[in-house]
Each structure stands twice: as C-alpha cells, then as structure tokens.
Design an enzyme around this catalytic site. Structure first.
Site, PDB file in Angstrom:
ATOM      1  N   GLU A  45       0.878  -1.166   0.000  1.00 37.34           N
ATOM      2  CA  GLU A  45       0.000   0.000   0.000  1.00 37.34           C
ATOM      3  C   GLU A  45       0.921   1.222   0.000  1.00 37.34           C
ATOM      4  OE1 GLU A  45      -2.194   0.869   3.569  1.00 37.34           O
ATOM      5  OE2 GLU A  45      -3.591   2.170   2.496  1.00 37.34           O
ATOM      6  N   ARG A 287       6.331 -12.623   8.994  1.00 40.17           N
ATOM      7  CA  ARG A 287       7.025 -11.394   8.634  1.00 40.17           C
ATOM      8  C   ARG A 287       8.364 -11.321   9.360  1.00 40.17           C
ATOM      9  NH1 ARG A 287       2.908  -7.803  10.196  1.00 40.17           N
ATOM     10  NH2 ARG A 287       3.793  -6.496   8.582  1.00 40.17           N
ATOM     11  N   LYS A 297       5.395   1.003   9.955  1.00 43.85           N
ATOM     12  CA  LYS A 297       5.401   2.212   9.132  1.00 43.85           C
ATOM     13  C   LYS A 297       4.917   3.404   9.945  1.00 43.85           C
ATOM     14  CE  LYS A 297       4.063   0.256   4.662  1.00 43.85           C
ATOM     15  NZ  LYS A 297       2.989   0.322   3.659  1.00 43.85           N
TER      16      LYS A 297
END
Length: 590
Positions: A45, A287, A297
């Site tokens: 994204e 992850r 983020k």
RNA sequence: UGGGGUAUGGUGUAACGGUAGCACGACUGACUCUGACUCAGUUAGUCUAGGUUCAAAUCCUAGUACCCCAACCA
C-alpha cells in the site's frame, strides 16, 4: 565445462515445497514457455516507505518467480485514498527496482495498480448483489460496531434482507456521490454468527470522498482490502498469493469472494454469468522482525515527523532508502533474505546477520583505502626532509584483478590514536615506545618517543623507519625467509596529502533488543546517541568521491560516500565496522 | 472467554515414523602486510505429561507458552 556439477542444493522451505507440488500436478497450467506457471506479486500500500521487512517479501516473491521461471508483479494495493500518496508510489517503484533490477533471471511482470481494476470490481459487486450475496447496509460505522456482536453473540444488520433491486439502486447512488462518507456500505452476506469475525458480513465498499493519487475524483466508493485483494490477484493471474501471518483469518474470505463470483459461472463461459475467474492460492508466512529495530510504518513515520531522524532515508532507518544511503547493496539484502529463510513461525532475527551480509558482499567488492578517524601525528625522524615517495597500494586483496595504485608517503604521518599506547598491555601489536610496527604497504617504523602538551596529553609520537622495509616487506635472510616478523600492521596517511572529510558513525536507533517490550512505548528505548559526526582524514583519492561510492577503510569498516558530499568535501557514512576481535577482547577483559 | 495459528541448541532453520543436520553466534587454534578475510576444531536443542509403535521432533490425548482476529485500515 562444469555441466555435470550438481546445482548447489537450494535451501528448501514450505513455499518451495508447495510450488513444487503444484507444478508436478500442473495445478496452474503452463505458461507461454510450456513450463508450469508460477506468478507472484508484491502488493504494497503506498502509504509509507519500504523497509527491510518489505525486502523479505520482495525477495521471497521475486526469488520464487525467478527460480521457478515464473513472473513477478509489483502491484499497488491503493484502495484507501485517505492514506496514500504519489510520493510513496514513486519511492516504492524506485526501491523495488533497485532491489530486483540486477537480479539475474527474474522476469518482471510490470507495475500494476489495484485502482485500475475499480471498474471491474464494481461490476462484480453488482453481480454479487444480483446473486443475493451482498447488500447495501445503512448502518454507520459506529452502529455496525455496536451491533457487531461478540464471542457467541451474532452480529446484526436490519438491512441484510433488503431486496437486491434496492441495494443495486443504493450502490449506484453511493457511486454517484449522493451519500456522505459513512452513511452506507456494501456488505457481503455471509454469516453474522461466524466465530471468525472476518466472516460476519464484511464490508466490501465504503464511501470516501477523497482525491485518489491514480484515479483522481473518478470514484467516491473504495473497495476494502478483502474484497479487492483477491480480485487483483485473480485479474493478474497470480498463482501464489503470499502474504503475512495476520491474514490467516482472512483466507476463508479471500476464497469466499472468488467462489461467490464463480458461482453459476462455467469453464467455457456458457450460462448467465459467463466464464469462471482465476482462483489464486493465498499462503501466509511470518514477517521479518529484527533485534534493535522497529519496523512499523506508523512508528517510522513518527520518527520522521518528530525529526528524531533526518528523514525516511536517514542511514539509521531500517527503510530500503536508509539502508541504501548507508551503503547496503541489493545483493547483500537479497543474500540476507535468503539466509534467514521463511516459515510460518514468528521469530526475531539478530540484526548482526544483516550486518554480516553486507560485510560479506562488500569484502569481495569494495576497493580498499586508508582513512584515519581520530588522527595522531607521527614524525619520522630519519626521513629525508621534504621527500615524498609513491608506494604501491593493493586495491582489493580479495580481487587481484583490481590491481594497485600509488599512495604518497612523507616524513609526517597520521595514524589512528587507538593504534598507539604509551603503556600497552600484553598482546598489543601496534605502536608503542620501543615497539616496531608495519605501516601498511609502506615501511616498518619503531617508536622512539612521545610528545605531550603541558597537561600531559599526547600530541604526537616520534619514530624511525627502516629503509630496507620499503613496501612493507621485511628484509629477507640469506636463506630467503623473512628476516624479522612484525605482528602489527597499521594504517596511516601522509599529513601533507590527507584530505579532510566528514564521517558519520551510526549506532543502533534503539537500545533494547525488542524496543518497547518493557514499557509498551518504543520511544522509551530510543537511543539518543545513535549518530556521531566526526572530522576525519581520508586518502587524497577520495576527495572527489561521488555519492554511493563504497570503500573499505582498512581496519575500520565499510564506508559509503553520502549525497551530502561536494567536490573536495566528501562525506562518508559508515555502513558497518569490520569485525574487531581485539576491541572485543578488550571489552571482555574490562 | 470464541475462532485461527506457532513451539527443535544462544539465534535462525532442516527432518515428512528409522543415526536430530545446517547456518549464524560463542569458544579454541592455524594462517595473515587489514587483530579483517580464510581454514580447522569445540560448544549446545526436539515446550510439558501421558499414550500408540520394534522405533516418535514427526502420530494420538491432555496441558503450557506465545502470536493473530471483534477498522467503513491493509
């Protein structure tokens, strides 16, 4: 030549095993080259910069595509205009290119945008309403929240049995901008009592009156992740849709949406709904987590906004851009990702493994040079006044093809302060009163005295050199063996020729292995002293280093010319130090 | 509390009922014109308790620990 050499056994992992099984069964058919089809993607994204965690996903997906002769897409999952920006799109494309461009054998499928599929998604949404699989709900987000039920208590919506015609009309109105944000949503009619909350009639479309970086103002309804993602994958012919563990619960929904579209469809396209659409397989992996590193983020954005770092590309940041600026190579990052493997178990990787990966790569590629970070003046007492000699310097011992170049030697030198001790401990192989060392590629010198200022600080040392050791080799005995051994070799710079440079030394951004673990606030573990800027001396050949140039400063580490460099005024970032067992032993000894 | 996941040396990762292996780290030592690199050696592990089996990391049962899920975020 070496055709019979068996290929080095690739590290196996569960993803490769799945793909191998799929290929054996020809589950996804064959591609144009008649080989089993494998098509992966990286779907960020564009709401921030990419970090090393994303690199794992990029390397994984592109690596799989490469190794199985498949293709790899970069696709923006740009379904939320409120958070996304063109700046991020541009940066992400650049970073992904940087990371994969020289990846031999990779077939890059191209750059795609979820937002380019909005029209098709809308048509499919209409289809689902017609099939009785979706409805427009007039509940506000707050109302949905209060009516979502709880464990064992089903959710509710008074609108789920609304006639399809009415939903169709309302959806059209939503799309036409006749309703304010939050007033309506399109929901999938699945199961309000599902123990998996994701399946409790999830929202497919919400109204968002915002400008979109790609579609502008063409839309004011935007698809939710679950509704959009499976369709994006389907449209692009993705075979293995690889995502992180937290999407495990969403997998049934991923499958449900595709199945719902395929309901009533046929292989040959006969029948009222047409041809079946491609149904990719979602697979989850763990992850990346790194010690002393924060990857979110949101938090990285906060560091930038609070000016705790100089920006997204601050060399201390775990962002791809930060790592790049710091001097990491794409090759090293790929090697690291390969090294850590991939599983479905969560883990925390030691950052030193990332550091080892750059050391490994740079060791073979980086030209050597000498720099003195903390200078100490050495006067060679028996050196002819005003004399300069040019000596051969080996550019990279790991790569003989790199050859040699000339470096100037004079009677006044600088060495590293750490390389001299007035009262050395045992096994100190460097310079000390009465002790002999080798100046790298130059001469043996013996320390003859120490110069001090009024308060007793050492301001310089005196030494004599042995002309018979020119080039750094000990004179040979008559039998051809070296005449004497010198245990220590230190780096140096001619005082008359050394160039001033700004050198930035970085420490970790966080002091705790798992930042925020103790207090819940990652900032509590923030390292206020992660940056040290010093004025150092470098080899004159580095005066005009251009940004991105990487060198090994011998015995110190790898350094990369920063973009702040100007001709004659170089700035270097320390990528990583060399391993230093001496320093380590000193610390261990107290 | 409901659902979904995951447990193997210090760390990461193999094993797919048949000798618990590899990498990183750590510790020794060798080599060395970078105390780097390289090389050799040592170190240390199946979450717990039962069960099945000639044989269990692997299968079964019961626990324990940790992670994810109740955004109109992704």
């Amino acid at each position: 030549m070496t055709d019979n050499t068996p290929a080095a056994p690739r590290p196996t992992n569960f993803l490769r095993q799945i793909i191998e099984a799929d290929n054996a069964a020809l589950k996804w058919g064959v591609g144009p080259d008649n080989r089993p089809r494998v098509h992966t993607r990286f779907p960020p994204e564009p709401n921030g910069y990419l970090h090393i965690g994303h690199a794992k996903s990029i390397c994984l997906n592109s690596g799989l595509a490469r190794d199985f002769a498949g293709a790899f897409n970069l696709r923006f999952d740009d379904t939320n205009p409120a958070k996304e920006e063109q700046e991020y799109v541009d940066a992400i494309i650049d970073d992904v290119r940087w990371l994969t461009n020289d990846y031999e054998g990779l077939r890059f499928g191209g750059v795609f945008y979820a937002s380019n599929y909005f029209g098709q998604m809308y048509d499919w949404a209409v289809e689902l309403i017609r099939k009785g699989r979706a409805y427009v709900c007039d509940l506000s987000p707050d109302q949905v929240s209060s009516m979502r039920g709880s464990v064992g208590v089903p959710a509710q919506s008074p609108f789920r049995d609304r006639p399809a015609e009415e939903s169709l009309r309302l959806l059209e109105e939503m799309r036409a901008g006749k309703h304010p944000g939050g007033s309506h949503s399109l929901r999938a009619r699945i199961d309000l009592a599902s123990p998996n909350f994701v399946m409790r009639d999830p929202v497919m479309y919400r109204i968002v009156h915002e400008h979109h970086h790609n579609t502008g103002n063409a839309w004011c309804i935007y698809p939710m992740y679950d509704w959009a993602h499976c369709l994006e994958d389907s449209l692009e012919g993705i075979t293995h849709s690889i995502c992180t563990l937290e999407f495990r619960n969403n997998r049934p929904l991923y499958d449900w949406f595709i199945d719902a579209i395929n309901e009533g469809r046929t292989e040959d396209g006969s029948g009222p709904w047409g041809k079946r659409i491609h149904h990719p397989q979602q697979i989850e992996f763990a992850r990346l987590n790194l010690t002393y590193t924060v990857m979110s983020k949101r938090f990285l954005l906060q560091l930038v906004k609070d000016a705790r770092v100089s920006g997204w590309d601050d060399p201390r940041m775990p962002t791809i851009r930060g790592l790049r600026r710091r001097g990491y190579t794409a090759h090293a990052i790929r090697a690291f990702c390969e090294d850590i493997g991939v599983t479905t178990q969560e883990s925390v990787i030691d950052v030193t493994r990332l550091e080892n990966a750059v050391r490994d790569h740079l060791n073979t590629t980086a030209p050597r040079t000498m720099a003195v970070l903390r200078p100490l003046k050495v006067t060679i007492e028996n050196w002819p006044a005003g004399h300069t000699e040019l000596l051969d310097f080996v550019i990279n011992p790991e790569d003989p093809a790199a050859g040699t170049r000339k470096i100037p030697f004079t009677g006044t030198l600088y060495i590293e302060r750490d390389d001299f001790m007035e009262a050395p401990p045992k096994k100190f192989f460097r310079l000390a009163p009465g002790q002999e060392v080798r100046l790298r590629w130059a001469y043996f010198i013996t320390c003859t005295g120490v110069e001090k200022d009024a308060s007793g600080n050492i301001t310089g040392v005196r030494a004599t050199y042995d002309p018979a050791t020119r080039g750094g080799d000990a004179p040979l005995n008559p039998d051809g063996t070296p005449g004497r051994k010198v245990k220590g070799t230190i780096h140096w710079l001619s005082a008359d020729h050394a160039v001033q440079a700004e050198v930035r030394l970085f420490d970790r951004l966080f002091l705790a292995e798992e930042p925020g673990k103790r207090t819940g606030n990652q900032l509590d573990d923030f390292n206020p002293d992660s940056l040290e800027v010093i004025r150092a001396l470098v080899d004159p050949a580095l005066a005009h280093a251009t940004p991105g140039d990487t060198y090994q400063f011998e015995r110190l580490g790898y350094f990369c010319a920063d973009k702040d460099s100007a001709p004659g005024k170089p700035v270097f970032n320390r990528t990583v130090t060399l391993k230093d067992t001496w320093a380590k032993a000193q610390h261990a000894g107290g």
